[in-house]
Write a protein that holds these residues in place. Structure first.
Motif, PDB file in Angstrom:
ATOM      1  N   GLY A 180      96.959   9.685  32.297  1.00 31.83           N
ATOM      2  CA  GLY A 180      97.208  11.115  32.383  1.00 31.83           C
ATOM      3  C   GLY A 180      97.172  11.634  33.809  1.00 31.83           C
ATOM      4  O   GLY A 180      97.817  12.643  34.124  1.00 31.83           O
ATOM      5  N   ALA A 194      91.143  17.610  23.159  1.00 28.63           N
ATOM      6  CA  ALA A 194      92.505  17.969  22.758  1.00 28.63           C
ATOM      7  C   ALA A 194      92.523  19.002  21.632  1.00 28.63           C
ATOM      8  O   ALA A 194      93.320  19.949  21.649  1.00 28.63           O
ATOM      9  CB  ALA A 194      93.270  16.722  22.343  1.00 28.63           C
ATOM     10  N   LYS A 209      95.946  15.321  28.839  1.00 27.82           N
ATOM     11  CA  LYS A 209      94.802  14.471  28.521  1.00 27.82           C
ATOM     12  C   LYS A 209      94.683  13.361  29.565  1.00 27.82           C
ATOM     13  O   LYS A 209      95.681  12.749  29.932  1.00 27.82           O
ATOM     14  CB  LYS A 209      94.975  13.855  27.131  1.00 27.82           C
ATOM     15  CG  LYS A 209      94.988  14.863  25.984  1.00 27.82           C
ATOM     16  CD  LYS A 209      95.264  14.154  24.670  1.00 27.82           C
ATOM     17  CE  LYS A 209      94.151  13.169  24.340  1.00 27.82           C
ATOM     18  NZ  LYS A 209      94.439  12.414  23.093  1.00 27.82           N
ATOM     19  N   GLU A 210      93.473  13.067  29.985  1.00 24.65           N
ATOM     20  CA  GLU A 210      93.319  12.037  31.015  1.00 24.65           C
ATOM     21  C   GLU A 210      93.731  10.655  30.519  1.00 24.65           C
ATOM     22  O   GLU A 210      94.205   9.822  31.281  1.00 24.65           O
ATOM     23  CB  GLU A 210      91.889  12.009  31.540  1.00 24.65           C
ATOM     24  CG  GLU A 210      90.842  11.750  30.482  1.00 24.65           C
ATOM     25  CD  GLU A 210      89.435  11.713  31.069  1.00 24.65           C
ATOM     26  OE1 GLU A 210      89.292  11.612  32.296  1.00 24.65           O
ATOM     27  OE2 GLU A 210      88.477  11.778  30.288  1.00 24.65           O
ATOM     28  N   THR A 211      93.578  10.390  29.234  1.00 27.72           N
ATOM     29  CA  THR A 211      94.034   9.162  28.579  1.00 27.72           C
ATOM     30  C   THR A 211      93.290   7.930  29.078  1.00 27.72           C
ATOM     31  O   THR A 211      93.783   7.120  29.860  1.00 27.72           O
ATOM     32  CB  THR A 211      95.558   8.961  28.734  1.00 27.72           C
ATOM     33  OG1 THR A 211      96.238  10.204  28.558  1.00 27.72           O
ATOM     34  CG2 THR A 211      96.057   7.976  27.692  1.00 27.72           C
ATOM     35  N   LEU A 236      95.847  12.559  17.930  1.00 28.54           N
ATOM     36  CA  LEU A 236      96.407  13.804  18.443  1.00 28.54           C
ATOM     37  C   LEU A 236      97.453  14.366  17.493  1.00 28.54           C
ATOM     38  O   LEU A 236      97.487  15.573  17.221  1.00 28.54           O
ATOM     39  CB  LEU A 236      97.022  13.556  19.823  1.00 28.54           C
ATOM     40  CG  LEU A 236      97.730  14.735  20.481  1.00 28.54           C
ATOM     41  CD1 LEU A 236      96.772  15.900  20.703  1.00 28.54           C
ATOM     42  CD2 LEU A 236      98.372  14.299  21.795  1.00 28.54           C
ATOM     43  N   HIS A 246     100.024  13.458  26.400  1.00 35.10           N
ATOM     44  CA  HIS A 246      99.133  12.313  26.236  1.00 35.10           C
ATOM     45  C   HIS A 246      99.748  11.136  26.977  1.00 35.10           C
ATOM     46  O   HIS A 246     100.934  10.844  26.828  1.00 35.10           O
ATOM     47  CB  HIS A 246      98.971  11.981  24.750  1.00 35.10           C
ATOM     48  CG  HIS A 246      98.109  10.783  24.481  1.00 35.10           C
ATOM     49  ND1 HIS A 246      96.763  10.768  24.763  1.00 35.10           N
ATOM     50  CD2 HIS A 246      98.392   9.563  23.951  1.00 35.10           C
ATOM     51  CE1 HIS A 246      96.249   9.603  24.412  1.00 35.10           C
ATOM     52  NE2 HIS A 246      97.232   8.852  23.927  1.00 35.10           N
ATOM     53  N   LEU A 297     101.294  20.120  25.740  1.00 33.02           N
ATOM     54  CA  LEU A 297     100.152  19.208  25.830  1.00 33.02           C
ATOM     55  C   LEU A 297     100.695  17.785  25.907  1.00 33.02           C
ATOM     56  O   LEU A 297     101.554  17.389  25.102  1.00 33.02           O
ATOM     57  CB  LEU A 297      99.223  19.378  24.636  1.00 33.02           C
ATOM     58  CG  LEU A 297      97.826  18.741  24.777  1.00 33.02           C
ATOM     59  CD1 LEU A 297      96.798  19.530  23.972  1.00 33.02           C
ATOM     60  CD2 LEU A 297      97.813  17.290  24.305  1.00 33.02           C
ATOM     61  N   ASP A 355      89.879  13.412  26.909  1.00 34.08           N
ATOM     62  CA  ASP A 355      90.598  13.114  25.670  1.00 34.08           C
ATOM     63  C   ASP A 355      90.024  13.846  24.465  1.00 34.08           C
ATOM     64  O   ASP A 355      90.762  14.344  23.611  1.00 34.08           O
ATOM     65  CB  ASP A 355      90.584  11.602  25.412  1.00 34.08           C
ATOM     66  CG  ASP A 355      91.450  10.840  26.405  1.00 34.08           C
ATOM     67  OD1 ASP A 355      92.315  11.468  27.043  1.00 34.08           O
ATOM     68  OD2 ASP A 355      91.258   9.622  26.545  1.00 34.08           O
TER      69      ASP A 355
END
Length: 319
Positions: A163, A185, A155-157, A217, A130, A128, A182
């Motif tokens: 991301g 998660a 994650k698109e962040t 996270l 971030h 995963l 996001d």
């Protein structure tokens, strides 16, 4: 006293860093080193004192752009502390050599870090991610070159969606990607074998300063027993924290979060857009650097080995 004239390329670089056209700690460090090298090459300073003042002014201009990205001041420290000589030409040659040496070390450091980080990964692992980190991508790229099959949850962040950059680059090296919002998660952590994140700064106590959302996270990952690995070259270690300085968290423009029309429609609200947060060492399993893999609590020993006890910064020391 008036600040010396700065080379247009240095000013352009500073603007690009401030506006995040240049992003990523290693990329920022490389750009800053190139800009200071250009300032040294083009300087027409008449005296060694004037040359040193000119380089220090260039360093200060670059420093003002991204206060949290410690790779930037570390690149400038490296060059300025090697700029020694009795004449302008000696100083110029030393600055140029220091910048080139720094960039060479930066390039090899990421490859060395990638080889160390890849050792944590096994065939079939799901990771995963971030935000976006070239150090993290180096670990994944090396693992793929070794034939390790991996899959990714990214994650698109928000608000800048870094991301998406990570997702694209993972796809390019043959890693299947699932992109998530996001807030999802926690749902996907049970499917992940590792969490990999980068760092913009690592403090003397092993705390990790990274893109906002990293701490949340990491806390959730610890609850799920999913190990969280930080990939960070030693250029991201912050030597000022050895003497108790705290890291300044950059607050970015509210326009990244909400448009003017949206703001007007909602009414009189306060909008805050912190770019980073601080993850305490208790939530981090390991920090991977080009010098090896370390538990976060032992980073202070590496920092002292590399930087000693910091004195006055070279851009503050005048001539």
């Amino acid at each position: 006293m008036d600040e010396p004239d700065l080379h247009p390329e240095l000013v352009e670089t500073a603007t690009a860093i401030a506006e995040m056209e240049v992003r990523g700690a290693a990329t920022i460090a490389d750009a800053a080193a190139r800009a200071l090298e250009k300032q040294a090459q083009a300087s027409d300073a008449a005296t060694p004192v004037a040359f040193r003042e000119e380089l220090a002014a260039g360093a200060r201009r670059l420093l003002d752009t991204r206060p949290t990205a410690v790779s930037l001041p570390n690149s400038l420290r490296y060059i300025l502390r090697r700029t020694d000589g009795d004449t302008v030409e000696e100083l110029r040659n030393a600055a140029i050599a220091g910048a080139q040496e720094f960039r060479d070390r930066l390039e090899s450091a990421q490859d060395d870090l990638g080889a160390i980080g890849a050792n944590r990964l096994q065939d079939g692992d799901t990771i995963l991610f971030h935000c976006h980190s070239t150090d993290v991508l180096s670990c994944i790229r090396t693992a793929r070159e070794q034939g390790t099959a991996l899959s990714a949850i990214v994650k698109e962040t928000r608000p800048r969606k870094q991301g998406h950059i990570t997702a694209q680059q993972l796809q390019e090296i043959g890693v299947p990607v699932t992109l998530i919002v996001d807030g999802a998660a926690g749902r996907y952590l049970d499917e992940a074998d590792h969490v990999f994140v980068g760092a913009d700064s690592v403090t003397a106590d092993g705390s990790v300063v990274n893109k906002i959302g990293t701490r949340q996270l990491a806390v959730t990952a610890r609850e799920r027993d999913t190990p969280i690995v930080v990939a960070a070259q030693t250029v991201k270690l912050d030597p000022t924290t050895l003497s108790g300085h705290t890291v300044e968290i950059e607050m970015r423009d509210e326009q990244e979060v909400i448009s003017s029309s949206e703001r007007n429609a909602i009414g009189d609200i306060t909008v805050e857009n912190p770019a980073f947060d601080v993850t305490p060492p208790r939530y981090v399993d390991a920090i991977v650097t080009e010098r090896g893999q370390f538990p976060p609590e032992s980073i202070v020993f590496l920092m002292r080995e590399l930087f000693g006890e910091q004195a006055m910064e070279p851009w503050e020391a005048g001539n």
